[in-house]
Scaffold this active site. Structure first.
Site, mmCIF file in Angstrom:
data_model
loop_
_atom_site.group_PDB
_atom_site.id
_atom_site.type_symbol
_atom_site.label_atom_id
_atom_site.label_comp_id
_atom_site.label_asym_id
_atom_site.label_seq_id
_atom_site.Cartn_x
_atom_site.Cartn_y
_atom_site.Cartn_z
ATOM 1 N N GLU A 1 0.843 -1.211 0.000
ATOM 2 C CA GLU A 1 0.000 0.000 0.000
ATOM 3 C C GLU A 1 0.873 1.253 0.000
ATOM 4 O O GLU A 1 0.571 2.223 -0.700
ATOM 5 C CB GLU A 1 -0.939 -0.002 1.201
ATOM 6 C CG GLU A 1 -2.031 -1.046 1.103
ATOM 7 C CD GLU A 1 -3.019 -0.980 2.239
ATOM 8 O OE1 GLU A 1 -3.662 0.082 2.397
ATOM 9 O OE2 GLU A 1 -3.144 -1.978 2.974
ATOM 10 N N GLU B 1 -2.978 -10.641 2.921
ATOM 11 C CA GLU B 1 -4.026 -10.547 3.946
ATOM 12 C C GLU B 1 -5.411 -10.905 3.409
ATOM 13 O O GLU B 1 -6.319 -11.230 4.185
ATOM 14 C CB GLU B 1 -4.043 -9.151 4.599
ATOM 15 C CG GLU B 1 -4.365 -8.013 3.676
ATOM 16 C CD GLU B 1 -3.143 -7.365 3.045
ATOM 17 O OE1 GLU B 1 -3.172 -6.141 2.831
ATOM 18 O OE2 GLU B 1 -2.156 -8.055 2.773
#
Length: 148
Positions: free
Chosen positions: A119, A141
């Site tokens: 990210e 995740e």
């Protein structure tokens, strides 16, 4: 060349006014994102906004890997859902500020770049990854039902 250090970050400004931002998590073999890391990153982004830099290059200060993602040991320390939500919102806010910097930003990815690390790399204007078998980029995740 000037240098400034935080507990988890090191900043070096070269002669061309390019800021080299090294993530080097304190007392850790691998860079993972914790509350302290996010808070310091927020301070750094605020100072970059007011600085006189031509560009920012983000790299790992570790010998192995870029950023492995969140420090999942902190997940068990949340008092309630509000505390967890606030930390996630703080992370989103600092990434939005980082992404909106007016100078070019480059993530130098060497090795793994996962989860929150990916990210951060995506919040950069550009990404450069080493072409090797050790380079791993992604959002693992999602296998746990967590949406980045």
């Amino acid at each position: 060349m000037s240098m400034q250090t935080y507990r988890n970050w090191r900043l070096e400004t070269d002669n061309n006014q390019v800021l080299w931002l090294y993530f080097d998590k304190e007392n850790a073999n691998v860079n993972t994102i914790s509350r302290a890391v996010i808070e310091e990153f927020n301070q750094i982004v605020d100072s970059v906004k007011t600085g006189n830099y031509k560009a920012l290059i983000l790299a790992s200060g570790k010998a192995n890997g870029f950023i492995a993602g969140a420090d999942i040991s902190q997940f068990t320390q949340f008092k309630d859902i509000d505390e967890a939500t606030n930390l996630l919102m703080m992370g989103d806010d600092v990434l939005a500020k980082f992404e909106s910097l007016s100078i070019p930003t480059v993530a130098m990815i060497d090795g793994f770049c996962l989860g929150g690390g990916f990210e951060i790399a995506l919040a950069c204007h550009y990404r450069v990854a080493e072409e090797s078998n050790k380079t791993r980029i992604g959002f693992p995740e999602v296998m746990l039902g967590i949406i980045p």
